[in-house]
Scaffold this motif. Sequence first.
Motif, mmCIF file in Angstrom:
data_model
loop_
_atom_site.group_PDB
_atom_site.id
_atom_site.type_symbol
_atom_site.label_atom_id
_atom_site.label_comp_id
_atom_site.label_asym_id
_atom_site.label_seq_id
_atom_site.Cartn_x
_atom_site.Cartn_y
_atom_site.Cartn_z
ATOM 1 N N ILE A 1 5.382 -1.955 0.297
ATOM 2 C CA ILE A 1 4.601 -1.279 1.314
ATOM 3 C C ILE A 1 5.346 0.002 1.685
ATOM 4 O O ILE A 1 6.543 -0.036 1.980
ATOM 5 C CB ILE A 1 4.412 -2.145 2.574
ATOM 6 N N LYS A 2 4.623 1.106 1.686
ATOM 7 C CA LYS A 2 5.222 2.392 2.029
ATOM 8 C C LYS A 2 4.562 2.924 3.296
ATOM 9 O O LYS A 2 3.339 3.012 3.383
ATOM 10 C CB LYS A 2 5.042 3.387 0.878
ATOM 11 N N LEU A 3 5.395 3.267 4.272
ATOM 12 C CA LEU A 3 4.930 3.883 5.516
ATOM 13 C C LEU A 3 5.327 5.355 5.505
ATOM 14 O O LEU A 3 6.494 5.680 5.290
ATOM 15 C CB LEU A 3 5.548 3.186 6.733
ATOM 16 N N ASP A 4 4.358 6.221 5.713
ATOM 17 C CA ASP A 4 4.612 7.668 5.725
ATOM 18 C C ASP A 4 4.040 8.222 7.028
ATOM 19 O O ASP A 4 2.857 8.546 7.125
ATOM 20 C CB ASP A 4 3.952 8.334 4.512
ATOM 21 N N TRP A 5 4.892 8.314 8.049
ATOM 22 C CA TRP A 5 4.461 8.767 9.376
ATOM 23 C C TRP A 5 5.118 10.106 9.690
ATOM 24 O O TRP A 5 6.329 10.266 9.535
ATOM 25 C CB TRP A 5 4.835 7.751 10.443
ATOM 26 N N ARG A 6 4.321 11.040 10.189
ATOM 27 C CA ARG A 6 4.799 12.400 10.473
ATOM 28 C C ARG A 6 4.685 12.675 11.961
ATOM 29 O O ARG A 6 3.611 12.960 12.470
ATOM 30 C CB ARG A 6 4.010 13.400 9.641
ATOM 31 N N PHE A 7 5.821 12.538 12.629
ATOM 32 C CA PHE A 7 5.874 12.715 14.078
ATOM 33 C C PHE A 7 6.119 14.179 14.421
ATOM 34 O O PHE A 7 6.685 14.944 13.643
ATOM 35 C CB PHE A 7 6.995 11.865 14.687
ATOM 36 N N SER A 8 5.696 14.548 15.619
ATOM 37 C CA SER A 8 5.954 15.888 16.114
ATOM 38 C C SER A 8 5.710 15.911 17.608
ATOM 39 O O SER A 8 4.820 15.213 18.123
ATOM 40 C CB SER A 8 5.046 16.916 15.429
ATOM 41 N N ARG A 9 6.515 16.716 18.322
ATOM 42 C CA ARG A 9 6.276 16.855 19.754
ATOM 43 C C ARG A 9 4.982 17.631 20.000
ATOM 44 O O ARG A 9 4.296 17.405 20.972
ATOM 45 C CB ARG A 9 7.448 17.558 20.420
ATOM 46 N N GLU A 10 4.683 18.536 19.124
ATOM 47 C CA GLU A 10 3.428 19.269 19.156
ATOM 48 C C GLU A 10 2.966 19.425 17.726
ATOM 49 O O GLU A 10 3.772 19.458 16.799
ATOM 50 C CB GLU A 10 3.602 20.648 19.811
ATOM 51 N N ALA A 11 1.656 19.503 17.537
ATOM 52 C CA ALA A 11 1.118 19.606 16.182
ATOM 53 C C ALA A 11 1.736 20.800 15.456
ATOM 54 O O ALA A 11 1.773 21.917 15.975
ATOM 55 C CB ALA A 11 -0.399 19.756 16.233
ATOM 56 N N ASP A 12 2.248 20.526 14.238
ATOM 57 C CA ASP A 12 2.826 21.566 13.374
ATOM 58 C C ASP A 12 4.050 22.230 13.989
ATOM 59 O O ASP A 12 4.380 23.358 13.660
ATOM 60 C CB ASP A 12 1.785 22.631 13.023
ATOM 61 N N SER A 13 4.723 21.559 14.903
ATOM 62 C CA SER A 13 5.928 22.110 15.499
ATOM 63 C C SER A 13 7.026 21.066 15.433
ATOM 64 O O SER A 13 6.875 19.958 15.931
ATOM 65 C CB SER A 13 5.669 22.501 16.958
ATOM 66 N N PHE B 1 8.956 10.269 8.666
ATOM 67 C CA PHE B 1 9.589 9.000 8.349
ATOM 68 C C PHE B 1 8.890 8.408 7.128
ATOM 69 O O PHE B 1 7.687 8.156 7.159
ATOM 70 C CB PHE B 1 9.474 8.018 9.518
ATOM 71 N N VAL B 2 9.644 8.170 6.078
ATOM 72 C CA VAL B 2 9.136 7.480 4.890
ATOM 73 C C VAL B 2 9.947 6.200 4.757
ATOM 74 O O VAL B 2 11.152 6.242 4.500
ATOM 75 C CB VAL B 2 9.256 8.346 3.625
ATOM 76 N N HIS B 3 9.283 5.080 4.957
ATOM 77 C CA HIS B 3 9.977 3.790 5.002
ATOM 78 C C HIS B 3 9.292 2.824 4.050
ATOM 79 O O HIS B 3 8.065 2.761 3.989
ATOM 80 C CB HIS B 3 9.951 3.237 6.425
ATOM 81 N N GLU B 4 10.101 2.067 3.302
ATOM 82 C CA GLU B 4 9.557 1.097 2.343
ATOM 83 C C GLU B 4 9.897 -0.327 2.785
ATOM 84 O O GLU B 4 11.010 -0.583 3.263
ATOM 85 C CB GLU B 4 10.116 1.346 0.942
ATOM 86 N N VAL B 5 8.924 -1.219 2.631
ATOM 87 C CA VAL B 5 9.104 -2.626 2.981
ATOM 88 C C VAL B 5 8.795 -3.453 1.741
ATOM 89 O O VAL B 5 7.699 -3.336 1.164
ATOM 90 C CB VAL B 5 8.177 -3.061 4.139
ATOM 91 N N HIS B 6 9.732 -4.277 1.305
ATOM 92 C CA HIS B 6 9.541 -5.130 0.139
ATOM 93 C C HIS B 6 9.103 -6.515 0.602
ATOM 94 O O HIS B 6 9.741 -7.128 1.469
ATOM 95 C CB HIS B 6 10.823 -5.214 -0.690
ATOM 96 N N ILE B 7 8.014 -7.014 0.022
ATOM 97 C CA ILE B 7 7.451 -8.307 0.379
ATOM 98 C C ILE B 7 7.698 -9.275 -0.773
ATOM 99 O O ILE B 7 7.301 -9.012 -1.907
ATOM 100 C CB ILE B 7 5.951 -8.214 0.679
ATOM 101 N N ALA B 8 8.360 -10.371 -0.471
ATOM 102 C CA ALA B 8 8.670 -11.356 -1.528
ATOM 103 C C ALA B 8 7.383 -11.914 -2.116
ATOM 104 O O ALA B 8 6.460 -12.308 -1.417
ATOM 105 C CB ALA B 8 9.532 -12.469 -0.950
ATOM 106 N N ASN B 9 7.340 -11.966 -3.444
ATOM 107 C CA ASN B 9 6.167 -12.473 -4.156
ATOM 108 C C ASN B 9 6.382 -13.958 -4.423
ATOM 109 O O ASN B 9 6.843 -14.365 -5.478
ATOM 110 C CB ASN B 9 5.970 -11.701 -5.464
ATOM 111 N N VAL B 10 6.041 -14.786 -3.429
ATOM 112 C CA VAL B 10 6.301 -16.229 -3.545
ATOM 113 C C VAL B 10 5.043 -17.034 -3.216
ATOM 114 O O VAL B 10 5.010 -17.783 -2.246
ATOM 115 C CB VAL B 10 7.463 -16.655 -2.623
ATOM 116 N N PRO B 11 3.977 -16.868 -3.977
ATOM 117 C CA PRO B 11 2.767 -17.633 -3.672
ATOM 118 C C PRO B 11 2.902 -19.106 -4.019
ATOM 119 O O PRO B 11 2.104 -19.909 -3.562
ATOM 120 C CB PRO B 11 1.703 -16.975 -4.527
#
Length: 278
Positions: A251-263, A268-278
Amino acid sequence: MRHRQGFTLVELVIVIVLLAITGLFVFNYLGFGAQIFRDTTERDQLVAQSRFAIARLSRELQGAVPRSIRVSITDAQRCIEFMPILASSVYLDIPRPGPTSSDPFIAIEPVANDNLVGGYLLVYATNTSYIYGNSVQRRKVISNITDTSPAQDNLVEINYATTPAFFGAESPARRYFIGGEPVSWCYDNTSNSIYRFAGYGLNSLQPSFSQLQISAASSAEIMAKYIYNDLNNNEFPFYVFEATLQRNSLIKLDWRFSREADSEPLQFVHEVHIANVP
């Protein structure tokens, strides 16, 4: 006669001008320092709330039923949905098609054995259609959990009224999961906020953000603010990469924070690995 000494008008004017210039520099210096303090405080608050939201979502995703995480491309990937795990363990016997279709579901008692009635019992649900879809061969709704007869230590019988009663497949590790009601995190590009929705029920198709606003508005919680992802420019906040034989779900999270738009953007680009254990 005593001569009275004083200041001339020219001297007074010069002093006033010098005091004004000095005061202007002092005021600008203090104002610049106050601006630096305010900017630093706002940046710290922005980083703190972004870290909280990302850490909270990461923990929830890592506690989700494997293969239950999904995003909708048609909704600009603005929402991520998953089913949280209420309990998990291994089973000894399950009903299967044929002569054993009426066998009871015998399992090792899960650690959390309370408040599981109404939860979703899942066995080898290897994709989202088995978890959310209309087929119930790998998903049952728990009606109660009782001791086995005769009673045996740490063994329970999980009962459900879902038909058919048998499971369409077995887990290679004889593992089962009990999932709760789905949860969604959504990005609202109007208020520039991330919302968390819960309690809206199970849907075969992932609900869109607008649908969640209508059906689950009372459960909406703001988890983050000041996000300025441009969905029209393919700046999607959520990405899901399914598990393969070489890796787990990503899972990839790509969030772009700003105090004001375009300023002063803070991405933040964060990756979450989920165990494949069905």
